[in-house]
Design an enzyme around this catalytic site. Structure first.
Site: not given
Length: 156
Positions: A10, A16, A127
């Protein structure tokens, strides 16, 4: 089953991708498949290098029984040789990963996390960094579903 090396990626490697790493490790452990997987995570950027996962993400994961133990690091060119599959969380991650791939073979290893999702209409793991608690829960919901799909993919 052939052993697979998976790298989740990520933007900063604090929300994440460490969650994907933690969820996937827990699921393969529970399925008795740990010997068939090497699982790691990295970030596009190095701004959080050396830091643990976001404390909010860790708290939400812990409520579900996941322990996020990874330390943030940026993706490096050697990762494209080391790992069999490099999984980005959204379209921007995928574009960034394609730019970082040092060779054409590296491009072939790139897949998006939601490619393994069974949830209709899901095309990214958003996100949660600037949002509230619901965003962290959504990330975990999406990752649990996609990690199950990823395991099924490798078992077939």
């Amino acid at each position: 089953m052939e052993k697979k090396k998976i790298l989740f990626v990520c933007l900063g490697n604090i929300c994440r991708s460490p969650s994907a790493e933690g969820v996937m490790k827990a699921m393969v452990d529970q399925a008795g498949l740990s010997e068939f997987f090497t699982i790691d995570s990295a970030g596009i950027l190095n701004v959080h290098q050396g830091e643990p996962a976001d404390t909010r993400m860790m708290a939400h994961a812990r409520k579900r029984g996941y322990h996020l133990t990874s330390i943030s690091r940026p993706i490096v060119p050697a990762d494209f040789d080391e790992f069999d599959v490099i999984i980005g969380m959204d379209d921007q991650n995928m574009r960034d990963l394609a730019q970082k791939a040092p060779h054409a073979e590296g491009l072939k290893k790139l897949v998006k996390m939601t490619d393994f999702s069974t949830m209709p209409g899901v095309d990214r793991v958003p996100d949660p960094y600037y949002g509230g608690p619901d965003g962290f829960e959504l990330v975990l919901d999406l990752l649990e579903d996609a990690c199950q799909g990823l395991i099924r993919h490798f078992q077939s």
